[in-house]
Write a protein that holds these residues in place. Sequence first.
Motif, PDB file in Angstrom:
ATOM      1  N   ASP A   1       0.640   5.827  -8.563  1.00  0.00           N
ATOM      2  CA  ASP A   1      -0.122   5.754  -9.625  1.00  0.00           C
ATOM      3  C   ASP A   1       0.401   4.985 -10.830  1.00  0.00           C
ATOM      4  OD1 ASP A   1      -1.991   7.194  -8.394  1.00  0.00           O
ATOM      5  OD2 ASP A   1      -1.298   8.936  -8.991  1.00  0.00           O
ATOM      6  N   TRP A   2       1.795   5.203 -11.168  1.00  0.00           N
ATOM      7  CA  TRP A   2       2.366   4.485 -11.935  1.00  0.00           C
ATOM      8  C   TRP A   2       2.204   2.911 -12.162  1.00  0.00           C
ATOM      9  CZ3 TRP A   2       6.257   0.990 -12.318  1.00  0.00           C
ATOM     10  CH2 TRP A   2       7.050   0.787 -13.487  1.00  0.00           C
TER      11      TRP A   2
ATOM     12  N   LYS B   1       0.053   1.380 -10.200  1.00  0.00           N
ATOM     13  CA  LYS B   1      -1.441   1.087 -10.341  1.00  0.00           C
ATOM     14  C   LYS B   1      -1.664   0.701 -11.898  1.00  0.00           C
ATOM     15  CE  LYS B   1      -3.743   3.288  -7.274  1.00  0.00           C
ATOM     16  NZ  LYS B   1      -4.529   4.466  -7.074  1.00  0.00           N
ATOM     17  N   VAL B   2      -1.383   1.461 -12.689  1.00  0.00           N
ATOM     18  CA  VAL B   2      -1.503   1.466 -14.136  1.00  0.00           C
ATOM     19  C   VAL B   2      -0.811   0.488 -15.129  1.00  0.00           C
ATOM     20  CG1 VAL B   2      -1.351   2.822 -16.202  1.00  0.00           C
ATOM     21  CG2 VAL B   2      -2.303   4.049 -14.132  1.00  0.00           C
TER      22      VAL B   2
END
Lengths: 291, 207
Positions: B189-190, B192-193
């Motif tokens: 997630d990190w 991706k963002v």
Amino acid sequence: MASLQSQDVVARSATTTATPQARSAVPQVAKLIDESKCIGCKACQVACMNWNDLRDDVGNNVGVYDNPADLTANSWTVMKFYEVEPKQGNLEWLIRKDGCMHCEDPGCLKACPSPGAIVKRANGIVDFMSENCIGCGYCVKGCPFDVPRISAKDNKAYKCTLCSDRVAVGLEPACVKTCPTGAIGFGTKDDMVAYGEKRVGELKERGFQNAGLYNPQGVGGTHVMYVMKHADQPELEGLPKDPTISPMVSVWKGIAKPLAVAGMIGAVVAGFFHYMKVGPVEEKNDEKENA
Amino acid sequence: MAKLLQRYNDRERMNHWFIALMFVLAGLSGLAFFHPAFFFLTNLFGGGPWTRILHPFLGLLMVISFGALFVRLRAENRITDADREWKKHMGDMLKGDKASMPPVGKYNYGQKMVFWLMTLSLLVLVITGFMFWRPWFAPYFPIPVMRAAVLLHSVAAVVLILTTIVHVYAAIWVKGTVRAMTRGTVSEDWAKVNHRLWYDEAVKRRS
């Protein structure tokens, strides 16, 4: 600390508060070196060694009278001999007693990072408090006259003290006492300036039109002054014409210090408030928004 | 539990933390000489003379270890057109609006600037540092050269410290970043963002 207990310290290296200076009702002193009376005998060098218990290493003869060739950590004063031709075909032999000039605005003190390693006394003497010296060599960069020397033995900086120990008890510096021709005078700064100017007048009367007193104002005047024949060209004797503390040293030890400290602390404070205002960047929030 | 991506291997992480350690030690010992307010820091190193003796060695170790990391990360830190595009939106990011940021690879423009500013300031620090390193190297340089060297050394040190403050703050600010250096991994997630293109690549490589 001995350096402070004298209670006559008007300026102290790397110190931002006032120094103990109650005992400052003393006259400003000065040494006047009258080059027109100097015979280059080096008695002053010997007297300096004798009083200060200094013994330099035996060096090499480099083909000139200068011995040692330059100031060292153990030779705080050195006679310098200059063969010059100010006018074509007119050779002159100039002799200058080299050593600390004891500036009113000392560049060494300004540059020194160690609190109390360099002090200026109320009488104008600039003194190295060697027990506080850390051996960084900043004083060498600060000095406009290339005077401080750092000992290879102990990594401490040394230079002429103007015999501050003698002056403190009412004696003249050792070199002054010993000079056989009276070329080195010592007294209050006012008296020495007046006497120097009188000597300059006499020299001018005798045809030395460019005679003058070397008391450079770029460093606020000095507590060691010269009466010289070619005051218009002090470079002939290896002295700067208009010495000042280098602008690079002034910036480094002046505006750069508070500006940089404010910048570094400011950056941390700005970061803190930015975090408090904006908050962290978190992927989870974005996920929720996307969802 | 969120899936993880490898961002730094063990060698890179140990290299980074050795630099960080040397930065703290060289920085504290150097600041001691910069401003009287910091002179008390010499007490951490055994007094003034010891601080003067140790500082150049600490600094040199920092530069050498940074050199090792520089070789590894140089190629990944080249500034591209995408970075220039990202730069235009940097203000939005600082205001907390991350949505408008264009996708970036392993490093964004800010991180690359940190890398190059550190490289430049360390280069200036090591070159000028040698010029007034007593007692061994200073005697080979004339006084006017040393005056310029000490001034440049201070300026470069301040640039390095400011850059490091930004570097550390960014790691604290962007949640999930610190573990890249402490554990070597980051959450998908990190990635991706914050580093969409790097994430895509990593996923592609994995499959």
